[in-house]
Design a protein around this motif. Sequence first.
Motif, PDB file in Angstrom:
ATOM      1  N   LYS A   2     -32.583  84.740  28.340  1.00  0.00           N
ATOM      2  CA  LYS A   2     -32.881  84.025  27.091  1.00  0.00           C
ATOM      3  C   LYS A   2     -32.149  84.657  25.919  1.00  0.00           C
ATOM      4  N   VAL A  40     -32.962  78.836  30.490  1.00  0.00           N
ATOM      5  CA  VAL A  40     -33.652  79.506  31.578  1.00  0.00           C
ATOM      6  C   VAL A  40     -34.530  78.528  32.354  1.00  0.00           C
ATOM      7  N   THR A  84     -36.818  78.247  35.788  1.00  0.00           N
ATOM      8  CA  THR A  84     -37.478  79.139  36.728  1.00  0.00           C
ATOM      9  C   THR A  84     -38.447  78.380  37.611  1.00  0.00           C
ATOM     10  N   ALA A 142     -39.013  81.143  29.305  1.00  0.00           N
ATOM     11  CA  ALA A 142     -38.534  80.111  30.228  1.00  0.00           C
ATOM     12  C   ALA A 142     -38.505  78.761  29.524  1.00  0.00           C
ATOM     13  N   TYR A 188     -42.662  84.041  27.972  1.00  0.00           N
ATOM     14  CA  TYR A 188     -41.588  85.037  27.995  1.00  0.00           C
ATOM     15  C   TYR A 188     -40.204  84.424  27.806  1.00  0.00           C
ATOM     16  N   ILE A 213     -33.905  81.215  37.824  1.00  0.00           N
ATOM     17  CA  ILE A 213     -34.559  82.473  38.184  1.00  0.00           C
ATOM     18  C   ILE A 213     -35.736  82.107  39.079  1.00  0.00           C
ATOM     19  N   GLY A 232     -40.213  83.397  38.800  1.00  0.00           N
ATOM     20  CA  GLY A 232     -40.149  83.956  37.459  1.00  0.00           C
ATOM     21  C   GLY A 232     -41.366  84.758  37.045  1.00  0.00           C
ATOM     22  N   ILE A 252     -35.934  86.658  32.903  1.00  0.00           N
ATOM     23  CA  ILE A 252     -36.110  85.554  31.964  1.00  0.00           C
ATOM     24  C   ILE A 252     -35.764  85.990  30.546  1.00  0.00           C
ATOM     25  N   GLN A 253     -36.265  87.145  30.144  1.00  0.00           N
ATOM     26  CA  GLN A 253     -36.026  87.612  28.773  1.00  0.00           C
ATOM     27  C   GLN A 253     -34.558  87.945  28.531  1.00  0.00           C
ATOM     28  N   VAL A 297     -44.846  82.125  32.202  1.00  0.00           N
ATOM     29  CA  VAL A 297     -43.399  82.352  32.152  1.00  0.00           C
ATOM     30  C   VAL A 297     -42.776  81.725  30.907  1.00  0.00           C
ATOM     31  N   LYS A 298     -43.381  80.659  30.398  1.00  0.00           N
ATOM     32  CA  LYS A 298     -42.872  80.063  29.163  1.00  0.00           C
ATOM     33  C   LYS A 298     -43.097  80.990  27.973  1.00  0.00           C
TER      34      LYS A 298
END
Length: 280
Positions: free
Chosen positions: A195, A201, A203, A218, A216, A179, A182, A191-192, A213-214
């Motif tokens: 996952k 995922v 990104t 990633a 959420y 992605i 991200g 991302i969600q 982003v992690k």
Amino acid sequence: MDDEIPRTMKALVGNRSMITRILNYACSSSSGDGVKVTTVPVPEIKDNEILVRVRCVAFNPTDFKHVDILSPRGAIIGCDYTGTVVRIGSKAPGNWAVGDRIAGWTHGGLYPDRGSFAEYLKIPGDLAWKVPSSVSDEEATTFGVSAVTAMLALNVRLGVPWIDDTGLAKGRFDSPILIYSGATSAGIYAIQLAKYAGLKVVTTASPRSHDFVKEYGADDVFDYRSSTAVVDIIRSYPNIKIAMDCFSEGGSIEFCAKVVRKNQGRVVTLLDPGTTMAAP
């Protein structure tokens, strides 16, 4: 409540001539008076539509891109919204009642009577959702263009399994997906969804957004500005074959194409590159 609905309202409308918009497209620039606030008629609804008193809106890249290039003078700008139902068409789907809290999206920027950056908007009854009391207007208005874009890209175009009523995807599988960008709104939703579908995922983001982003979901994050980012992703995930480009400008499309090229994969972009691209 019908007696309380005025005949006119304030709205943000496009204000560029066709010549200016053509020049903006040709020169990749933004010139001229883009928008103005003006008084327009409150939209008349059809039998399958509902009228909404707008309470909150969200701003998307497509909004200013419409203003720069697509929106004719007088077209109401804006897509995402949250509001209150004030009038219901006789055949409008959705079991709506006057006073319901409502959120959704509309294709603003093209029509003189349809857009969210206004005091009232009309919308088909089946293109909106009822907002629960636990969700604020500000939160609800973000579940529009970005969320739908993520679903269309992943579930429809890339074949990522849909999430069922239990919150799990049918046919979960542990495959990687890239992605790109991200930390964007569409990227966060993508991302969600990926996952929840059980994908690994991967990104890209600037270093300052890696932790974001992690949070959420990633699994791995790469700095898109690194000269070795493409090679690093391929080395870490040699079987990667699907990607969603949430930026779709500059070199992002080529970046994604290079990542999935070895596996003859697919890339979904949010903007049309204009030509079919094969990664070098």
